[in-house]
Design an enzyme around this catalytic site. Structure first.
Site, PDB file in Angstrom:
ATOM      1  N   GLN A 108      72.685   9.243  44.562  1.00 42.08           N
ATOM      2  CA  GLN A 108      72.245   8.690  45.846  1.00 42.08           C
ATOM      3  C   GLN A 108      71.529   9.766  46.647  1.00 42.08           C
ATOM      4  OE1 GLN A 108      75.739   7.011  47.582  1.00 42.08           O
ATOM      5  NE2 GLN A 108      76.781   8.964  47.835  1.00 42.08           N
ATOM      6  N   GLY A 109      70.319   9.433  47.076  1.00 40.07           N
ATOM      7  CA  GLY A 109      69.491  10.392  47.803  1.00 40.07           C
ATOM      8  C   GLY A 109      69.584  10.162  49.297  1.00 40.07           C
ATOM      9  N   TYR A 110      70.587  10.798  49.906  1.00 40.48           N
ATOM     10  CA  TYR A 110      70.784  10.650  51.356  1.00 40.48           C
ATOM     11  C   TYR A 110      70.356  11.921  52.084  1.00 40.48           C
ATOM     12  CZ  TYR A 110      73.983   6.687  50.537  1.00 40.48           C
ATOM     13  OH  TYR A 110      74.560   5.509  50.172  1.00 40.48           O
ATOM     14  N   SER A 111      71.186  12.959  51.909  1.00 34.08           N
ATOM     15  CA  SER A 111      71.038  14.165  52.738  1.00 34.08           C
ATOM     16  C   SER A 111      69.724  14.890  52.476  1.00 34.08           C
ATOM     17  CB  SER A 111      72.195  15.124  52.466  1.00 34.08           C
ATOM     18  OG  SER A 111      73.393  14.560  52.902  1.00 34.08           O
ATOM     19  N   SER A 166      74.579  14.344  44.512  1.00 34.93           N
ATOM     20  CA  SER A 166      75.580  14.402  43.442  1.00 34.93           C
ATOM     21  C   SER A 166      75.054  13.754  42.183  1.00 34.93           C
ATOM     22  CB  SER A 166      76.849  13.662  43.859  1.00 34.93           C
ATOM     23  OG  SER A 166      77.294  14.137  45.094  1.00 34.93           O
ATOM     24  N   GLU A 205      82.773   1.376  49.598  1.00 31.04           N
ATOM     25  CA  GLU A 205      83.472   2.552  49.109  1.00 31.04           C
ATOM     26  C   GLU A 205      84.976   2.460  49.360  1.00 31.04           C
ATOM     27  OE1 GLU A 205      81.991   6.227  50.608  1.00 31.04           O
ATOM     28  OE2 GLU A 205      82.585   7.305  48.812  1.00 31.04           O
ATOM     29  N   GLU A 252      83.905  17.263  61.243  1.00 28.10           N
ATOM     30  CA  GLU A 252      83.457  17.181  62.634  1.00 28.10           C
ATOM     31  C   GLU A 252      82.840  15.810  62.932  1.00 28.10           C
ATOM     32  OE1 GLU A 252      83.044  19.798  60.608  1.00 28.10           O
ATOM     33  OE2 GLU A 252      84.535  20.999  61.672  1.00 28.10           O
TER      34      GLU A 252
END
Lengths: 397, 382
Positions: A130-133, A165, A248, A378
């Site tokens: 998965q290409g998120y960040s 990942s 999830e 956080e």
């Protein structure tokens, strides 16, 4: 209050247990749990394991039967995780495909997408990332920079992803892009089912502080996608993302039971390792610290049980379920931090030279990822503060 | 899987909370500080009217015959307003001890009065300089023609609400033994200064006071240990109630208090502090529910369940109160606000019939972490 499993649930557990005994890789249950080190063989052995799971009907138990799942109940999913943790099963290489991408496609994908991808995800033929960040957008997914621009009927994608990942093992990527700039940060996001086997996609593994390479940087240079690759609607990717995150639900179960098992291994170490002739556990400092950790780990598990109860009664988890991830990941760090401390000077050694074959050193270093990945502690605290306690939103949001 | 209080238990909670609201929250606790002790009795009779005092008493003794889980909502709600009284000692320690070890005559004489609210029972255990489980008592019980006569001094004895009976420990030829002594048979009662002024502790002296043997002689420590499982589970509920109120009042304050043109709850340092309190609260609640369940069902892991809960919650309650004072800033340091009352209560309970260290030791031993048996101070010996 009732903590027992029904006869039907226990039968399910027995069936899975029996299957695992026959089908886990040779020697696995006896403690020979080594996986190949190099990517190619590692990838192959994990794909083989998923194929085995699929053939036994255990690859995607929560999926509907029509897609090849078992329509498993929440309790069956919990039992599944308990048993997989118990035998320390090999990781599911296509975790993202099975638990996130496919369920999202079932809900929001086109018929063509369902036909194309769901079957391949189940069998392990197609592994997903998965290409998120992005380098500038860690937990803040609204700050995306990767763009997709329509040119001659195709989408041309440029940008860089990070912390992706399994990308080095993956065939496809669930990719977040910006397709238009908007005043509202949640708008203009489009999700593509990107084919990673093309020239415009370059994957560079990132070596973690524990020596593992689970994450990657993914460079996108004029990578190509089509309209058929869009999930949901163009520009409405945020809704897709939310839907995906809701799938999830069972991730926490695996973490809670894994934490419990990891703590047991620390207890085992404290009982067996002798310092000055007496087992570590006889040291009041060790006993006290471990009893404290036991209480908190038990509390985290019981919190999870309380949330399951809420889900079973109300059809969805309570707001408090967002506490689970935070508690479990923080506790994972604390357990191994303490495991390092009590080893004394010998704790500086690692691998086979260390006590307990370096298990604690390995897990200690790996544990630093727990409170960062999947949303930092956080960010989790902001979410809990705002959604559960009703505190005002952070500045700038 | 069903890890929640039942609908009836939650309904009962609503009723108790309504009654506590009628008492104006912590007003009863504050009245005690001002020396107005009448409120303790009137609150106790109010609870008795609602049937609270009958909950743990068996039906044969005119009670409701309910379990530890039914006391959870009661003690959470009384703990939320720091209600002064000896409900914990009576319902969660004396009643389980009497039910388990009392003779039919003792039960008939004591329990119906407890169930109706006419009698409250406290515990006189500690002696000066001794531990929760001393090897022997200085207080001695001499055999007389028709029973025992107790002589000695006990300290740290909870006396708020004027309990009419004390369960106490004294040395006999057979070892440490439990006795029932009437309050009217004490020769002197000296009130002690306590950090938590909403409570009252005393030093009490027996001078050949008539004592009624409870259970087998020589078994005092084991009996008390059994009773303390019930007591600690209930104490945890009371502390959870206090923590819940702390989280609520701190979050409310952070929403309205403005500094640097912003409500302070917007700042992560404050927000995350309150979230940490909330995390501890939910963990505390889960542990306390499970402890009560384990006691009620006599689960195999009941010792670990209760002592895990007790050790975690004792620390978490103190921390929550301390952090709440910090977040409230200057006003939190004053007597005007309730936060300080919660801090003092948390500290009062920290070592109440056992310390955090005691509970962690008990947890470790009950889980079989040690290959060698516990030393004398970990597991009581007679």
């Amino acid at each position: 209050m009732d903590f027992t499993f029904t006869e039907k649930e226990e039968k399910f557990r027995g069936e899975l247990r029996g299957w695992l005994e026959v089908n886990l890789p040779k020697g696995w249950l006896q403690g020979d749990r080594k996986l190949p080190e190099d990517n190619e063989h590692y990838s192959k052995s994990l794909r083989d394991w998923q194929r085995t799971l699929y053939e036994g009907g255990w690859a995607a138990i929560s999926w509907p039967k029509e897609y090849g799942g078992r329509d498993a109940t929440l309790m069956e999913e919990i039992i599944y995780h308990q048993e997989m943790v118990r035998v320390k099963s090999p990781p599911l290489v296509n975790y993202i495909g099975i638990h996130m991408v496919a369920p999202t496609l079932m809900q929001m994908g086109t018929d063509a997408q369902k036909d194309e991808f769901i079957g391949k995800i189940l069998t392990g033929e197609q592994v997903w990332s998965q290409g998120y960040s992005e380098p500038g957008a860690g937990s803040d997914l609204t700050a995306l920079q990767t763009t997709a621009v329509k040119k001659d009927g195709k989408w041309v994608i440029n940008g860089q992803k990070v912390w992706t990942s399994f990308a080095h093992l993956a065939d496809r990527c669930f990719l977040l892009t910006k397709t238009s700039q908007s005043e509202k940060k949640h708008e203009g996001i489009t999700v593509f089912l990107l084919d990673m086997d093309q020239e415009g996609v370059e994957t560079r593994p990132i070596v973690q502080m524990d020596g593992h390479q689970e994450f990657n940087e993914v460079y996108l240079t004029d990578a190509i996608a089509t309209d058929e690759d869009i999930v949901g609607e163009e520009g409405k990717g945020w809704a897709v993302l939310i839907a995906l995150m809701l799938h999830e639900r069972s991730g926490i179960a695996a973490q809670v039971f894994t934490l419990e098992q990891q703590f047991d291994s620390v207890i085992e170490m404290a009982k067996t390792i002798r310092v000055n002739g007496t087992p570590l556990i006889e040291d009041p400092f060790v006993e006290d610290g471990l009893a404290d950790l036991h209480a908190r780990i038990n509390g985290a598990k019981l919190n999870y049980y309380r949330n399951i109860t809420h889900t079973l009664k109300n059809g969805k988890p309570g707001a408090e379920s967002s506490l689970d991830k935070l508690l479990v990941s923080e506790l994972t760090k604390e357990v191994f931090d303490f495991a390092m401390t009590i080893q004394g000077h010998a704790g500086v050694l690692t691998h086979d030279d260390a006590l307990f074959d370096g298990e604690m050193q390995r897990q200690y270093l790996a544990s630093f990822g727990a409170t960062i990945g999947g949303g930092t502690s956080e960010v989790q605290r902001n979410t809990i503060g705002e959604r559960i306690l009703g505190l005002p939103k952070d500045l700038g949001r | 899987m069903d890890f929640a209080l039942s609908e009836e238990q939650e309904l009962f909670r609503t009723a108790i909370r309504k009654y506590m609201n009628n008492l104006n929250g912590t007003e009863a606790a504050r009245a005690v500080i001002d020396g107005k002790l009448d409120v303790v009795k009137s609150a106790a009779s109010g609870l008795a009217e609602m049937g609270v005092t009958a909950i743990p008493v068996s039906e044969e003794s005119d009670g409701l015959g309910l379990g530890a889980l039914d006391l959870v909502p009661v003690f959470e709600e009384t703990g939320r307003v720091l209600l002064p009284g000896s409900q914990l000692e009576t319902l969660a320690l004396a009643v389980p001890l009497l039910e388990s070890f009392g003779t039919p005559a003792q039960k008939a004489a004591r329990l119906p009065n407890v169930a109706s609210g006419a009698s409250t029972i406290s515990v006189a255990w500690y002696e000066k300089g001794t531990s929760l489980f001393p090897n022997s008592f200085c207080c001695v019980a001499a055999k007389t023609e028709n029973g025992y006569a107790l002589t000695g001094t006990k300290t740290l004895v909870p006396v708020i609400g004027d309990p009419d009976v004390f369960i106490t420990g004294a040395q006999t030829a057979e070892g440490k033994s439990l006795f029932l002594v009437k309050a009217s048979d004490l020769s002197s009662v000296r009130t002690l200064s306590v950090v938590d002024e909403t409570q009252q502790l005393a030093e009490v002296t027996f001078d050949a006071a008539p004592g009624e043997l409870l259970g087998e002689p020589g078994n005092a420590a084991d009996m008390l240990k059994h009773g303390l499982l019930h007591f600690n589970a209930a104490l945890c509920s009371s502390m959870v109630g206090g923590m819940d109120e702390l989280v609520k009042m701190t979050a409310e304050y952070a929403k309205i208090r403005v500094q640097f043109n912003q409500p302070i709850g917007r700042f992560q340092a404050i927000k995350h502090g309150i979230v940490n309190m909330k995390l501890d609260l939910e963990t505390a609640r889960s542990l306390s529910y499970y402890a009560a369940w384990a006691v009620e069902t006599d689960a195999v892991d009941k010792v670990a369940a209760v002592h895990s809960a007790r050790s975690f919650i004792s620390k978490a309650y103190i921390k929550a109160a301390g952090d709440s004072i910090q977040i409230h800033g200057g006003i939190g340091f004053t007597e005007e606000l309730d936060v300080q009352l919660f801090l003092k209560r948390a500290r009062y309970y920290e070592n109440y019939f056992g310390s955090v260290r005691d509970s962690r030791k008990a947890t470790a031993h009950s889980l079989g972490w040690h290959s060698v048996p516990a030393k004398r101070d970990a597991v009581p010996v007679s």
